[in-house]
Design a protein around this motif. Structure first.
Motif, short mmCIF file in Angstrom:
data_model
loop_
_atom_site.label_atom_id
_atom_site.label_comp_id
_atom_site.label_asym_id
_atom_site.label_seq_id
_atom_site.Cartn_x
_atom_site.Cartn_y
_atom_site.Cartn_z
N ALA A 109 0.81 -1.22 0.00
CA ALA A 109 0.00 0.00 0.00
C ALA A 109 0.85 1.27 0.00
N ARG A 110 1.89 1.29 -0.82
CA ARG A 110 2.74 2.47 -0.92
C ARG A 110 2.14 3.41 -1.99
N TYR A 111 1.11 4.13 -1.56
CA TYR A 111 0.39 5.02 -2.46
C TYR A 111 0.54 6.49 -2.08
N ASP A 112 1.46 6.79 -1.19
CA ASP A 112 1.68 8.18 -0.81
C ASP A 112 2.25 8.95 -1.99
N ARG A 113 2.26 10.25 -1.89
CA ARG A 113 2.64 11.12 -3.00
C ARG A 113 4.09 10.91 -3.43
N VAL A 114 4.97 10.68 -2.48
CA VAL A 114 6.38 10.48 -2.83
C VAL A 114 6.55 9.19 -3.62
N ALA A 115 5.92 8.11 -3.17
CA ALA A 115 6.01 6.84 -3.90
C ALA A 115 5.45 6.96 -5.31
N GLN A 116 4.34 7.68 -5.44
CA GLN A 116 3.75 7.86 -6.77
C GLN A 116 4.68 8.66 -7.68
N ALA A 117 5.33 9.67 -7.12
CA ALA A 117 6.28 10.46 -7.91
C ALA A 117 7.45 9.59 -8.37
N GLU A 118 7.90 8.70 -7.51
CA GLU A 118 8.99 7.81 -7.89
C GLU A 118 8.55 6.84 -8.99
N ARG A 119 7.31 6.41 -8.94
CA ARG A 119 6.79 5.58 -10.03
C ARG A 119 6.84 6.35 -11.36
N LEU A 120 6.38 7.59 -11.33
CA LEU A 120 6.38 8.39 -12.55
C LEU A 120 7.80 8.60 -13.06
N ALA A 121 8.74 8.84 -12.17
CA ALA A 121 10.13 9.03 -12.58
C ALA A 121 10.67 7.77 -13.25
N ALA A 122 10.33 6.61 -12.70
CA ALA A 122 10.81 5.35 -13.28
C ALA A 122 10.21 5.12 -14.66
N VAL A 123 8.94 5.47 -14.84
CA VAL A 123 8.31 5.32 -16.15
C VAL A 123 8.99 6.23 -17.17
N LEU A 124 9.23 7.48 -16.79
CA LEU A 124 9.89 8.41 -17.71
C LEU A 124 11.29 7.91 -18.07
N ALA A 125 12.00 7.40 -17.09
CA ALA A 125 13.34 6.88 -17.36
C ALA A 125 13.30 5.72 -18.35
N ALA A 126 12.22 4.93 -18.28
CA ALA A 126 12.14 3.74 -19.13
C ALA A 126 11.67 4.03 -20.54
N VAL A 127 10.78 5.02 -20.71
CA VAL A 127 10.13 5.16 -22.02
C VAL A 127 10.28 6.53 -22.66
N ALA A 128 10.70 7.56 -21.92
CA ALA A 128 10.70 8.91 -22.50
C ALA A 128 11.96 9.22 -23.28
N GLY A 129 13.11 8.91 -22.70
CA GLY A 129 14.36 9.17 -23.41
C GLY A 129 14.87 10.59 -23.27
N ARG A 130 14.02 11.53 -22.95
CA ARG A 130 14.42 12.93 -22.75
C ARG A 130 13.37 13.62 -21.89
N PRO A 131 13.63 14.81 -21.40
CA PRO A 131 12.66 15.48 -20.52
C PRO A 131 11.28 15.62 -21.17
N ALA A 132 10.26 15.43 -20.36
CA ALA A 132 8.89 15.40 -20.86
C ALA A 132 8.07 16.54 -20.26
N VAL A 133 7.03 16.92 -20.98
CA VAL A 133 5.97 17.73 -20.39
C VAL A 133 5.11 16.78 -19.57
N VAL A 134 4.81 17.14 -18.33
CA VAL A 134 3.98 16.29 -17.47
C VAL A 134 2.70 17.04 -17.14
N VAL A 159 2.21 20.91 -16.33
CA VAL A 159 0.88 21.51 -16.54
C VAL A 159 -0.05 20.93 -15.49
N LEU A 160 -0.62 21.78 -14.66
CA LEU A 160 -1.53 21.36 -13.61
C LEU A 160 -2.96 21.68 -14.02
#
Length: 324
Positions: A109-134, A159-160
């Motif tokens: 149940a690691r659903y806190d905001r920090v853990a979610q941000a780390e998930r997003l960072a890992a996804v970007l590292a795996a599939v983006a290849g360069r800085p992304a608009v989020v 973009v929020l």
């Protein structure tokens, strides 16, 4: 004394009836959640916090843009936005923030905001290849903002969209009674994953009520997965946490964001009123703030044309820079 005994018996009877009703919702949830196939094209990206379901579209060489959904939604809520961006040359990375969509449910149940941000960072590292608009909507705006603070090199801009960052500078909170798992699961089965309740819940968030009907089947689609109610209940404390150690929960943290930030807001949003957006805009020194009149909390389903125009304007500098 007779009146007191009668009142006590009545209260006990009402409690028993309530418990039976909640148990019924739980049984109904177990019957519904017998499995649902992931949409075609779903890719599971490994992260330190479990696999994240991702949908990729648009040219592989296009500037990357990540789409992060809000509470109880999934990447399906971005389908029209993703199609528009892909048609305009963006490499679209639409994610399912767990426990929603088809991402792996975290047994810890690691659903806190920090853990979610780390998930997003890992996804970007795996599939983006360069800085992304989020692009982060509602509850997803929290992890997106946290990502900008912890991994600024992964972002070109932020973009929020009607971002639910919570009350800034609050004292640490426990998440309240939803930490009692049986109660949280019963409440979740009666509300968030209950098909009879999803319609009223969705309509309560938007100003243009007629737009809800077309999106209800999409909202309900992943709720047939096994373990949905239990996973959503495990996530609830993260929703109600006032301070989980995230940098984005502090005004000082928002002032430190170094990437460009644009905001898009529904002018009639009653979930995160526009005053919250204006405060965020001031703290992050936003480069733009677009308001959509007569629109509630989910602009991309309420006013698709107006939202896409606002998003194109917000990301224009990044697309031009990304295509050079």
């Amino acid at each position: 004394m007779g009146a007191v005994r009668f009142a006590g018996k009545t209260a006990a009877l009402l409690l028993a009836i309530l418990l039976l009703i909640l148990a019924g919702f739980g049984l109904a949830a177990a019957w519904r959640e017998r499995g649902a196939p992931a949409p075609a094209g779903t890719r599971l990206v490994p992260t330190p916090y479990g696999a994240v379901a991702v949908g990729l579209s648009g040219p592989e060489g296009g500037p990357p843009v990540m789409l992060v959904h809000g509470t109880a939604a999934w990447r399906g809520f971005w389908k029209d936005v993703a199609a528009h961006l892909a048609a305009h040359g963006w490499r679209v990375i639409a994610v399912d923030l767990p426990p929603f969509g088809w991402s792996e449910h975290d047994p810890r149940a690691r659903y806190d905001r920090v853990a979610q941000a780390e998930r997003l960072a890992a996804v970007l590292a795996a599939v983006a290849g360069r800085p992304a608009v989020v692009v982060g909507h509602s509850f997803g705006g929290g992890p997106a903002t946290e990502l900008a603070l912890r991994h600024p090199g992964r972002l070109r801009s932020l973009v929020l969209v009607d971002a639910a960052l919570g009350e800034l500078d609050s004292a640490p909170g426990s998440g309240g009674p939803v930490r009692f798992r049986p109660l949280a699961e019963a409440a979740t089965a009666a509300t968030v994953t209950n098909p009879l309740a999803t319609g009223p819940l969705l309509r309560s968030m938007i100003e243009r009520k007629e737009r809800a009907e077309a999106w209800l089947p999409i909202l309900r689609q992943p709720m047939r997965r096994r373990g949905t109610t239990a996973a959503y209940a495990a996530w609830l404390p993260s929703l109600f946490a006032s301070d989980d150690g995230a940098l984005s929960r502090k005004s000082a943290g928002l002032r430190r964001i170094g990437v460009p930030v644009a905001l898009i807001w529904g002018g009639s949003d009653s979930v995160t009123p526009i005053g919250q957006g204006r405060r965020i805009a001031g703290l992050v020194r936003a480069r733009s703030f677009a308001t959509l009149p007569g629109v509630g909390h989910i602009p991309h389903i309420e006013d698709p044309k107006g939202f896409l125009a606002a998003l194109d304007a917000a990301t224009a500098p990044d697309r031009q820079g990304g295509s050079q």
